[in-house]
Design a protein around this motif. Structure first.
Motif, PDB file in Angstrom:
ATOM      1  N   GLU A 156     -12.957  25.688 -29.096  1.00 29.38           N
ATOM      2  CA  GLU A 156     -14.207  24.901 -28.535  1.00 29.38           C
ATOM      3  C   GLU A 156     -14.902  25.962 -27.637  1.00 29.38           C
ATOM      4  O   GLU A 156     -16.009  25.944 -27.479  1.00 29.38           O
ATOM      5  N   THR A 159     -17.039  28.394 -29.243  1.00 33.59           N
ATOM      6  CA  THR A 159     -18.214  27.431 -30.226  1.00 33.59           C
ATOM      7  C   THR A 159     -19.347  27.176 -29.103  1.00 33.59           C
ATOM      8  O   THR A 159     -20.433  27.444 -29.381  1.00 33.59           O
ATOM      9  N   ARG A 263     -21.880  27.736 -36.276  1.00 36.57           N
ATOM     10  CA  ARG A 263     -21.664  26.760 -37.397  1.00 36.57           C
ATOM     11  C   ARG A 263     -20.129  27.386 -37.629  1.00 36.57           C
ATOM     12  O   ARG A 263     -19.179  26.538 -38.094  1.00 36.57           O
ATOM     13  N   LEU A 266     -17.545  25.510 -35.617  1.00 45.00           N
ATOM     14  CA  LEU A 266     -17.249  24.064 -36.263  1.00 45.00           C
ATOM     15  C   LEU A 266     -16.401  24.064 -37.544  1.00 45.00           C
ATOM     16  O   LEU A 266     -15.428  23.009 -37.634  1.00 45.00           O
ATOM     17  N   LEU A 269     -13.003  24.610 -36.607  1.00 49.46           N
ATOM     18  CA  LEU A 269     -12.369  23.215 -35.963  1.00 49.46           C
ATOM     19  C   LEU A 269     -12.074  22.346 -37.058  1.00 49.46           C
ATOM     20  O   LEU A 269     -10.893  21.571 -37.017  1.00 49.46           O
ATOM     21  N   THR A 270     -13.295  22.156 -38.288  1.00 50.85           N
ATOM     22  CA  THR A 270     -12.704  21.245 -39.229  1.00 50.85           C
ATOM     23  C   THR A 270     -11.420  21.618 -40.009  1.00 50.85           C
ATOM     24  O   THR A 270     -10.601  20.881 -40.180  1.00 50.85           O
ATOM     25  N   THR A 293     -13.305  16.834 -29.714  1.00 53.63           N
ATOM     26  CA  THR A 293     -13.979  18.261 -29.468  1.00 53.63           C
ATOM     27  C   THR A 293     -15.336  18.427 -30.003  1.00 53.63           C
ATOM     28  O   THR A 293     -16.456  19.045 -29.269  1.00 53.63           O
ATOM     29  N   VAL A 294     -15.510  17.770 -31.053  1.00 60.08           N
ATOM     30  CA  VAL A 294     -16.643  18.041 -32.098  1.00 60.08           C
ATOM     31  C   VAL A 294     -17.820  17.083 -31.273  1.00 60.08           C
ATOM     32  O   VAL A 294     -18.879  17.616 -31.001  1.00 60.08           O
ATOM     33  N   VAL A 333     -18.733  19.759 -40.712  1.00 57.86           N
ATOM     34  CA  VAL A 333     -17.512  18.817 -39.747  1.00 57.86           C
ATOM     35  C   VAL A 333     -17.228  17.434 -40.790  1.00 57.86           C
ATOM     36  O   VAL A 333     -15.943  17.327 -40.961  1.00 57.86           O
TER      37      VAL A 333
END
Length: 410
Positions: A156, A159, A263, A266, A269-270, A293-294, A333
């Motif tokens: 996070e 990003t 990106r 992201l 995280l996904t 978080t997103v 995501v």
């Protein structure tokens, strides 16, 4: 990591040798009065303990990298490797070990004398204080190093930095993208890999020197191949050196990076959320944490774009760069999480609440992708949930404005 450790090691060696070089500055009778003769025993203890602590720390770090790769995603391990606290701790321990070893060797060779022992003792005390502070910080770091929650926080943070940088420079210092003329010449990549960085400043200088306009087709994170143009150049009389100079501005590597590619963060995280939703792990709580978080990241992105909209400077007006599309960022995501979490009531509810929270931002660029993903996520949940109260709960969490189908879309 090796550079920081080598730097600390060199400092440790130089510090140990400093006592021999500066012994003439210490009064001769001071050594006996402060017990400087015991410095050899202290250095011996320090050398033995630092070797053990360094070995333990290195083993712990390697274990944390493996844990992050298996429980989160291998793409996040790089952030752990680059963690400055862990690097500083390991480098400090190696530097202290080398300092004590060199000090013992010089002490045994009689390089210090009584006066040099005083300076060596003072420096050794300072090294012990540094080691103590580092150990306390390292203990705090070990309590969370490599854990899934800490890995999510690292991704996070990386990003967010990339998003903030892109919000300040949505066109990387160039001008908003516009389609190249039909006569523009394509500039193809000469390597296969991911675009890691684009030196727009270099391209701007070339555009003035060779009198051309450049229309970029790629952004950091795009997969490049020889058959795919990186850009189209519109100008006359361009020679091979100018085209080669344009290619040199595109840094192409084997993997995507976080610094200039929001990106990618992201996507990572996904991956963490999808792994958590797999049947082998079955951890919907981590997926819910990723969704939150997103939402934070997209909230910061929307506010950053709004606050920086009037401050964007176009330093290179002949370089036309495409901006990040919010629809693409949403696609990175939500489809995967909605797909793998469709049969979980709590994930479906959290997704709909996330869409509602983003809708409250009133960001124009969010409107269409929000509606599309809210409807898709709700449709997936309705198909996957067999229990009617579960379907009703997910549908009840959805905002009607986002999921209702109008007459023209029915």
């Amino acid at each position: 990591m090796w550079f920081r450790a080598a730097l600390y090691g060199a400092l440790g060696i130089l510090t140990a040798l400093l006592g021999a070089a500066a012994r003439s500055l210490i009064p001769p009778g001071l050594a006996g009065s402060i017990g400087a003769g015991s410095v050899g025993n202290i250095l011996g203890i320090l050398a033995t303990s630092m070797l053990a602590v360094t070995t333990f720390s290195l083993a712990t770090m390697v274990s944390a990298y493996g844990t992050a790769s298996t429980t989160a995603t291998p793409r996040a391990a790089q952030l752990l490797i680059e963690d400055t606290t862990a690097q500083s701790a390991l480098a400090t321990f190696i530097g202290a070990f080398l300092y004590s070893i060199v000090g013992l060797i010089a002490l045994s060779a009689g390089a210090y004398g009584d006066s040099g022992r005083v300076l060596l003792l003072v420096v050794t005390i300072a090294v012990i204080v540094l080691i103590t502070v580092t150990l306390l910080r390292w203990i705090e770091q070990l309590s969370r190093f490599g854990r899934v929650a800490e890995t999510i926080n690292l991704v996070e943070s990386a990003t967010r930095k990339a998003m903030q940088h892109r919000a300040r420079e949505p066109w990387l210092g160039g001008a908003p993208f516009r389609s190249p003329p039909a006569t523009a010449m394509p500039v193809a990549a000469d390597a296969v890999g991911y675009v890691e960085y684009i030196d727009v400043e270099h391209l701007g200088r070339l555009s003035i020197e060779h009198d051309f306009d450049l229309h970029l087709n790629v952004l950091p994170g795009t997969f490049a191949a020889p058959g795919r143009p990186l850009a189209h150049v519109a100008g006359e009389g361009l020679d091979a050196s100018a085209l080669e100079g344009i290619r040199e501005a595109f840094v192409i590597g084997d993997a995507r990076t976080y610094e200039h590619d929001p990106r990618y963060g992201l996507v990572v995280l996904t991956e963490v959320a999808v792994r958590a939703l797999s049947p082998g792990i079955n951890d919907p709580g981590t997926a819910i944490d990723v969704i939150g978080t997103v939402v934070r990241l997209f909230t910061g992105w929307a506010r950053g774009r709004e606050s920086k909209q009037d401050e964007v400077a176009i330093a290179h007006p002949r370089i036309f760069v495409p901006a990040l599309r919010e629809a693409d960022m949403f696609d990175d995501v939500f489809p995967s999480i909605a797909r793998d979490g469709a049969a979980l009531r709590e994930v479906g509810i959290r997704l709909q609440k996330a869409f509602a929270a983003l809708d409250d931002l009133d960001c124009v660029n969010f409107e269409d992708p929000l509606r599309r993903h809210a409807r898709e996520a709700l449709s997936r949940a309705m198909d996957a949930l067999p229990f009617e109260p579960d379907r009703a709960a997910v549908a009840g969490a959805a905002r009607p404005k986002l999921v209702d189908t109008g007459p023209d879309e029915a």
